[in-house]
Motif scaffolding. Structure first.
Motif, short mmCIF file in Angstrom:
data_model
loop_
_atom_site.label_atom_id
_atom_site.label_comp_id
_atom_site.label_asym_id
_atom_site.label_seq_id
_atom_site.Cartn_x
_atom_site.Cartn_y
_atom_site.Cartn_z
N PRO A 53 34.50 -51.68 -22.63
CA PRO A 53 33.40 -52.32 -23.73
C PRO A 53 32.29 -53.34 -23.25
O PRO A 53 33.44 -54.33 -23.42
CB PRO A 53 33.77 -51.57 -24.73
N THR A 54 31.08 -52.72 -23.38
CA THR A 54 30.37 -54.36 -23.28
C THR A 54 29.00 -54.14 -23.95
O THR A 54 28.90 -53.10 -24.04
CB THR A 54 29.87 -54.68 -21.76
N THR A 55 28.89 -55.29 -24.26
CA THR A 55 27.81 -55.56 -24.97
C THR A 55 26.58 -56.01 -24.44
O THR A 55 26.51 -57.40 -23.66
CB THR A 55 27.56 -55.84 -26.34
N ASP A 56 25.07 -55.78 -24.95
CA ASP A 56 24.44 -56.76 -23.59
C ASP A 56 23.22 -57.04 -25.05
O ASP A 56 21.95 -58.15 -24.66
CB ASP A 56 23.46 -55.81 -22.60
N GLY A 57 24.00 -57.58 -25.91
CA GLY A 57 23.50 -57.45 -27.26
C GLY A 57 22.69 -56.85 -28.18
O GLY A 57 22.14 -56.61 -29.56
N GLN A 58 22.01 -55.57 -27.58
CA GLN A 58 20.79 -54.10 -28.25
C GLN A 58 22.26 -53.08 -28.53
O GLN A 58 22.12 -52.32 -29.57
CB GLN A 58 19.93 -53.92 -28.03
N PHE A 59 23.19 -52.87 -26.69
CA PHE A 59 23.61 -51.44 -27.35
C PHE A 59 25.20 -52.19 -26.49
O PHE A 59 25.41 -53.06 -26.21
CB PHE A 59 23.23 -50.69 -26.49
N THR A 60 25.66 -50.88 -27.01
CA THR A 60 27.15 -51.37 -27.00
C THR A 60 27.80 -49.78 -25.96
O THR A 60 27.35 -49.14 -26.55
CB THR A 60 28.33 -51.56 -28.04
N TYR A 61 28.68 -50.21 -24.93
CA TYR A 61 28.85 -48.99 -23.85
C TYR A 61 30.04 -49.35 -24.21
O TYR A 61 30.72 -49.70 -23.73
CB TYR A 61 28.10 -49.60 -22.48
N GLY A 62 30.75 -48.12 -23.83
CA GLY A 62 32.15 -47.45 -23.40
C GLY A 62 32.86 -46.51 -25.25
O GLY A 62 34.12 -46.45 -24.11
N SER A 63 32.01 -46.34 -26.03
CA SER A 63 32.83 -46.01 -27.16
C SER A 63 32.95 -44.72 -27.15
O SER A 63 34.36 -44.70 -27.61
CB SER A 63 31.23 -45.94 -28.38
N GLU A 64 31.97 -44.00 -25.67
CA GLU A 64 32.75 -42.59 -25.77
C GLU A 64 34.36 -42.65 -25.53
O GLU A 64 35.06 -41.26 -26.17
CB GLU A 64 31.99 -42.19 -24.97
N TYR A 65 34.49 -43.12 -25.07
CA TYR A 65 36.22 -43.08 -24.27
C TYR A 65 36.98 -43.77 -24.93
O TYR A 65 37.94 -43.65 -25.43
CB TYR A 65 36.12 -43.67 -23.12
N LEU A 66 36.87 -44.44 -26.09
CA LEU A 66 37.68 -45.27 -26.83
C LEU A 66 38.90 -44.70 -27.86
O LEU A 66 39.87 -45.07 -28.19
CB LEU A 66 37.24 -46.39 -27.98
N GLY A 67 38.49 -43.37 -27.55
CA GLY A 67 39.86 -42.58 -28.91
C GLY A 67 40.76 -42.36 -28.08
O GLY A 67 41.20 -41.56 -28.71
N LEU A 68 40.37 -42.16 -27.03
CA LEU A 68 40.99 -41.57 -25.76
C LEU A 68 41.79 -42.84 -25.14
O LEU A 68 42.92 -42.30 -24.48
CB LEU A 68 40.51 -40.73 -24.30
N TYR A 69 41.43 -43.69 -24.96
CA TYR A 69 42.08 -44.98 -23.89
C TYR A 69 42.05 -46.63 -24.52
O TYR A 69 41.10 -46.87 -26.28
CB TYR A 69 41.88 -45.43 -23.10
N ARG A 70 43.46 -47.33 -24.16
CA ARG A 70 42.54 -47.97 -24.66
C ARG A 70 41.80 -48.83 -24.18
O ARG A 70 41.54 -48.76 -23.42
CB ARG A 70 44.69 -48.57 -24.17
N ARG A 71 41.44 -50.20 -24.33
CA ARG A 71 40.52 -51.04 -24.73
C ARG A 71 40.20 -52.57 -24.20
O ARG A 71 41.77 -53.22 -25.06
CB ARG A 71 39.33 -50.99 -25.38
N ILE A 72 40.23 -53.61 -23.74
CA ILE A 72 40.25 -54.47 -23.85
C ILE A 72 38.90 -55.15 -24.30
O ILE A 72 37.64 -54.87 -23.87
CB ILE A 72 40.66 -55.17 -22.24
N ASP A 73 39.88 -56.15 -25.00
CA ASP A 73 38.37 -56.77 -26.03
C ASP A 73 38.69 -58.99 -26.24
O ASP A 73 40.04 -58.57 -25.90
CB ASP A 73 38.03 -56.89 -27.49
N ARG A 74 38.55 -59.20 -26.64
CA ARG A 74 39.22 -60.78 -26.40
C ARG A 74 39.36 -60.25 -28.07
O ARG A 74 38.42 -59.69 -29.40
CB ARG A 74 37.46 -61.75 -26.53
#
Length: 167
Positions: free
Chosen positions: A125-146
């Motif tokens: 998932p990424t954020t442009d400072g206003q929106f975060t993208y990818g949350s639709e998939y986070l209940g299905l798959y693992r995510r990479i974050d810091r």
């Protein structure tokens, strides 16, 4: 902590290594290999993502760096993408406004979902400072974050995390 697109753009300016030009080149290094699903409109973010993942010991395959891919997407493109998804250890989905509205990206993650174990698919998932993208998939798959210490980690939907270097 969701990856900031501004950080990925900054990492792109520090690019120290070439993107793998083939799946076999990616696998020769002995590192974890990954197919990066992305929108071609996000070239700078892709370069930054590759650079960021390399710092965690990953070698990332990007289709536009592969000279064997057709210049204009067609059935051959689809066949080769399927081969690359299967050949790499991981499938990564770089979530941006462009990839979320792409025609190819949902097809690629759907294909990966049918061919790879669920724990081998990671959303970035990424954020442009206003929106975060990818949350639709986070209940299905693992995510990479810091992680809180700044290192990249893979988190399950329940928020249990493992450093990428340890995968």
């Amino acid at each position: 902590m969701t990856l900031r697109q501004s950080d990925l753009r900054s990492a792109a300016t520090r690019q120290t290594t070439q993107i793998a030009r083939s799946a076999s080149e990616a696998t020769r290094t002995g590192q974890q290999t990954a197919f990066l699903c992305h929108s071609h409109a996000d070239r700078e973010l892709v370069i930054g993502t590759v650079e960021t993942l390399r710092s965690s010991g990953w070698n990332v395959y990007v289709d536009w760096a592969d000279a064997s891919m057709p210049a204009i997407p067609d059935a051959t493109t689809a066949s080769r993408i399927k081969e690359r998804i299967v050949a790499t250890n991981w499938f990564l989905f770089l979530a941006t406004t462009n990839s979320m509205s792409s025609r190819w990206c949902p097809w690629e993650i759907g294909y990966a979902d049918g061919r790879k174990p669920i724990d081998r698919i990671l959303v970035i998932p990424t954020t442009d400072g206003q929106f975060t993208y990818g949350s639709e998939y986070l209940g299905l798959y693992r995510r990479i974050d810091r992680s809180t210490d700044g290192l990249l980690a893979a988190y399950s939907p329940s928020n249990a995390g493992v450093y990428l270097r340890n995968l």
